[in-house]
Design a protein around this motif. Structure first.
Motif, PDB file in Angstrom:
ATOM      1  N   LEU A 268       0.871  -1.170   0.000  1.00 34.79           N
ATOM      2  CA  LEU A 268       0.000   0.000   0.000  1.00 34.79           C
ATOM      3  C   LEU A 268       0.905   1.217   0.000  1.00 34.79           C
ATOM      4  O   LEU A 268       2.117   1.086   0.224  1.00 34.79           O
TER       5      LEU A 268
ATOM      6  N   LYS B 140     -14.481  -1.566   5.568  1.00 39.73           N
ATOM      7  CA  LYS B 140     -13.766  -1.571   6.841  1.00 39.73           C
ATOM      8  C   LYS B 140     -14.572  -0.799   7.870  1.00 39.73           C
ATOM      9  O   LYS B 140     -15.463  -0.043   7.492  1.00 39.73           O
ATOM     10  N   HIS B 141     -14.334  -0.929   9.130  1.00 40.64           N
ATOM     11  CA  HIS B 141     -13.342  -1.772   9.797  1.00 40.64           C
ATOM     12  C   HIS B 141     -14.141  -2.796  10.563  1.00 40.64           C
ATOM     13  O   HIS B 141     -14.964  -2.416  11.391  1.00 40.64           O
TER      14      HIS B 141
ATOM     15  N   PHE C 184      -8.950  -2.108  14.434  1.00 43.46           N
ATOM     16  CA  PHE C 184      -7.911  -2.010  15.467  1.00 43.46           C
ATOM     17  C   PHE C 184      -8.422  -2.436  16.852  1.00 43.46           C
ATOM     18  O   PHE C 184      -7.664  -2.882  17.685  1.00 43.46           O
TER      19      PHE C 184
ATOM     20  N   ASP D   5      -5.617  -4.301   9.907  1.00 44.88           N
ATOM     21  CA  ASP D   5      -5.353  -2.873   9.776  1.00 44.88           C
ATOM     22  C   ASP D   5      -3.847  -2.678  10.019  1.00 44.88           C
ATOM     23  O   ASP D   5      -3.129  -3.604  10.404  1.00 44.88           O
ATOM     24  N   TRP D   6      -3.411  -1.474   9.794  1.00 46.01           N
ATOM     25  CA  TRP D   6      -1.978  -1.149   9.844  1.00 46.01           C
ATOM     26  C   TRP D   6      -1.351  -1.637  11.170  1.00 46.01           C
ATOM     27  O   TRP D   6      -1.693  -1.153  12.235  1.00 46.01           O
TER      28      TRP D   6
ATOM     29  N   TRP E 255      -8.135  12.536   4.847  1.00 41.70           N
ATOM     30  CA  TRP E 255      -7.948  11.417   3.907  1.00 41.70           C
ATOM     31  C   TRP E 255      -8.100  11.813   2.430  1.00 41.70           C
ATOM     32  O   TRP E 255      -8.590  11.027   1.632  1.00 41.70           O
TER      33      TRP E 255
ATOM     34  N   GLU F 283      -8.506   9.944  11.314  1.00 40.02           N
ATOM     35  CA  GLU F 283      -7.988   8.940  12.252  1.00 40.02           C
ATOM     36  C   GLU F 283      -7.291   9.581  13.450  1.00 40.02           C
ATOM     37  O   GLU F 283      -6.387  10.396  13.296  1.00 40.02           O
TER      38      GLU F 283
END
Ligand code: NOJ
Length: 703
Positions: free
Chosen positions: A52, A178-179, A225, A257-258, A396, A464
């Motif tokens: 990504l 998501k999420h 998360f 997720d990250w 974003w 976020e």
């Protein structure tokens, strides 16, 4: 899009799998979020399956080339956060949801995906379909509001748009809803905080938009998360194996997720990355976004006999199937000349203007102060966001470019004749005073015919982990507003923000309020269209606006409680300041003659509900007609109202249209005590109205 269950896809994936080494299989699970020299070498050895944060046809083609050079060539998934447009920036999702226009939402999603696809992206980390009921949470900007029905419809529209894939010359794009799941229920609106919700709440509130997205054919899904009832989503077998795979039959791939796999350590359920990897893969997380946990530990876990090889194979198979379905093996590369033709085409920018206009919600318009007359001689445009090209892009908007943004000042100037004097004064900064700013603003306001004040939040006040405990207009701006008010200057207040704000003082004191969110590239043009009446506002809120922070959460479809008539607070009314579904127009609509096709329906029958809506004002306008129901007595307590339908209707002055809704008894069902879906007999109320608190009412019975 083809189904991942298709026999030839399964066959092809299995054949590929049979020839893969253990290293190559693990490689498919590895996703990198940054590109460094070391990664390029790993690519050629088949040790990375996706990326990504890399974009550009040229760049991505080179990566694909490297991946295809490996012994067992398997193309890459290239993911990206394309949240509200790729390079043509549309309104933030919360704003766009206020259009209640599914066709428009599908179109903007399609444009975003098409633009992204020309730069090599084949997996879009959107839509965010978390239900959002706490405006302190910064990520409400990315979602579609508080309502389950509306969010599910929007989820479908976005998946259809993102996965429309109307081309054959480059990889297809998959959406990644998501999420998963209940991320929006973070305690106190604090991002990443623990979530503790009942299974009922999970299934009734947070799950339906995902069910809708999967039903619409999304190939991938991102887990969240948060800690969910004691087990973080990235290790939660109940949600990932039982609900997602077994119950919903999801065949696609789950991506973490990250770094959320590694974060299992900080959640306190894994002592190291190795244990975290084991828990995640066992729960069914297929791709590890950037934490390196799978890359470092899956091999050892298998060698030590701790991880069943079968589980690895299942994960790899799912990834391969998605890659085949995206046509990545046949169309690995993207023509570098495509982006120029597609990105920010005239048609795309026009769509951005339409979306921006339709997202605007008129909150107040005392004595018809708006629209302003274009023949005015002078106008003062004041405020820190009036001439701003960065913040209207919203959170974003990663590839958005400030130079493409039209400011409110520019929009207003475009509208007016050259002889109209247009003055600008900043007044203050977004979050701090500006020396002499208020004095200059007052001086200007006193010499002009009309004043437009543009206030609100910067783009980084939402998104976020950008949460706020106080959600009013920031203090420095409020001072400016109050100074103008104290001089009896009637202002048109334009708000740009990423969340519902507390506007109690403004509602009491300011004559006209336009909620303009962060509208993207066409912000200024759309706002000016509304200010001068070239567009009659039609947006309706998709999140309730609280009177004050202490009321949060406030949403329309609450439960009745055993004491519905008791005052809930000593110091503030229980109702929101602006309810869900609310929004004004420059014309007025009259609702009349609600009719039911029958007063009784059987559990397998349909009910038709109609009402007439008449434009009784002087100009044409769009109305968003809403249908709500209430199950009066059931075996489980039901909300006091639930949205079950809506329609956007255009009415010329004097025009009257009959609006028809059909609902089946199945749509009145719910989960019983044992989580079986049931439709119970009994009395229902139904409303057709302009928002969640007004409307024509009727009763019917399910027999
Ligand atoms: C973290 C965010 O929660 C998620 O929405 C996003 O897609 C990933 N980072 C990748 O940027």
């Amino acid at each position: 899009m083809v189904s991942l269950k298709e026999e030839n896809i399964c066959k092809e994936a299995k054949m590929l799998l049979e020839n893969m080494t253990l290293e190559e299989k693990i490689g498919q699970l590895v996703q990198y979020g940054r590109l460094k020299e070391a990664e390029l070498q790993k690519l050629e050895a088949g040790k990375i399956g996706s990326f990504l944060n890399v974009a550009g046809a040229d760049k991505v083609n080179k990566l694909q080339e490297k991946a295809m050079k490996s012994k067992n060539p398997i193309p890459l998934i290239i993911g990206d956060d394309v949240i509200h447009g790729y390079k043509t920036i549309f309104p933030i999702p919360l704003g766009e949801s206020c259009s209640w226009d599914l066709k428009l939402i599908e179109e903007t999603s399609e444009i975003a995906a098409e633009e992204a696809s020309t730069e090599g992206i084949n997996c879009i980390f959107a839509p965010m379909i978390d239900i959002t009921r706490d405006p302190r949470w910064g990520r409400v900007a990315e979602g579609t509001g508080e309502d389950v029905f509306l969010a599910s419809q929007i989820a479908r529209a976005k998946i259809r748009g993102i996965q429309s894939n109307k081309w054959n010359d480059r990889p297809y794009v998959t959406a990644c809803p998501k999420h998963f799941i209940a991320y929006g229920a973070a305690e106190g609106g604090r991002d990443y905080s623990a979530v503790d919700v009942s299974e009922r709440c999970l299934r009734e509130t947070y799950l339906p938009p995902f069910t809708a997205a999967l039903d619409e054919g999304a190939y991938t899904i991102m887990c969240s998360f948060n800690d969910l009832n004691g087990i973080p989503s990235s290790a939660n077998k109940f949600i990932l194996r039982k609900i997602l795979r077994q119950e919903l039959g999801f065949e696609g791939l789950v991506i973490s997720d990250w770094e959320s796999i590694e974060e299992l350590i900080y959640h306190g359920i894994a002592k190291d990355k190795k244990e975290a990897s084991l828990k995640s893969i066992e729960a069914g997380v297929d791709i590890d976004m950037h934490s390196g946990s799978y890359e470092e530990h899956i091999h050892a876990l298998i060698d030590e006999g701790k991880l069943d090889k079968e589980l690895l194979d299942e994960a790899v198979l799912r990834i391969l199937k998605v890659k085949i379905a995206l046509n990545l093996f046949n169309n690995t590369y993207t023509d570098t000349s495509l982006s120029k033709k597609v990105i920010r085409s005239t048609k795309n920018v026009e769509k951005a203007l339409e979306a921006a206009r339709k997202s605007i919600v008129l909150l107040k318009n005392k004595d018809c102060l708006l629209p302003l007359n274009k023949n005015i001689k002078s106008i003062g445009v004041i405020g820190p966001l009036a001439e701003d090209k960065v913040n209207p892009l919203g959170c974003w908007a990663l590839k958005g470019e400030p130079k493409q943004v039209t400011t409110v000042l520019e929009g207003i100037k475009h509208k007016l004749k050259s002889e109209t004097a247009v003055y600008y004064e900043k007044g203050c900064n977004i979050n701090s005073d500006l020396e002499g700013g208020i004095d200059r603003a007052l001086e200007l306001a006193k010499k002009v015919e009309k004043v437009v004040l543009v206030l609100g939040e910067s783009s980084d006040m939402s998104g976020e982990n950008h949460n706020r405990a106080y959600i009013g207009i920031p203090e420095a701006q409020k001072k400016l507003l109050k100074a103008l008010h104290s001089e009896n200057i009637p202002v048109v207040l334009v708000l740009m923000n990423g969340r519902p704000l507390t506007l109690t003082w403004e509602e009491e004191n300011i004559p006209a309020i336009i909620e303009a969110w962060h509208l993207g590239d066409e912000s200024g043009n759309a706002i000016a269209d509304v200010i001068f009446g070239d567009y009659n506002p039609s947006g309706k809120l998709t999140m309730s606006f609280p009177r004050c922070e202490g009321q949060i959460p406030v949403y329309y479809n609450k439960k009745n409680t055993g004491r519905p008539n008791f005052k809930k607070y000593l110091d503030v009314e229980e109702t929101p300041l602006y309810p869900f579904g609310y929004g004004l127009s420059y014309t007025q609509f009259n609702y009349k003659n609600i009719k039911l096709s029958s007063k009784k329906i059987k559990q397998d029958e349909k009910l038709t509900i109609t009402a007439e809506i008449e434009n009784v004002g002087k100009i044409a306008g769009d109305e968003i007609v809403q249908l709500y129901i209430r199950d009066m007595v059931a075996s489980i307590t039901r909300p006091i109202k639930e949205l079950k339908g809506f329609k956007r209707v255009h009415l010329d002055p004097g025009e009257c249209k009959e609006i028809k809704f059909e609902i089946t008894a199945k749509e009145l069902g719910f989960y019983d005590e044992y989580f079986n879906f049931v439709v119970e007999k009994g009395d229902f109320k139904v409303w057709i109205g302009p928002n969640s608190i007004q409307g024509l009412k009727e009763n019917f019975e399910v027999i």
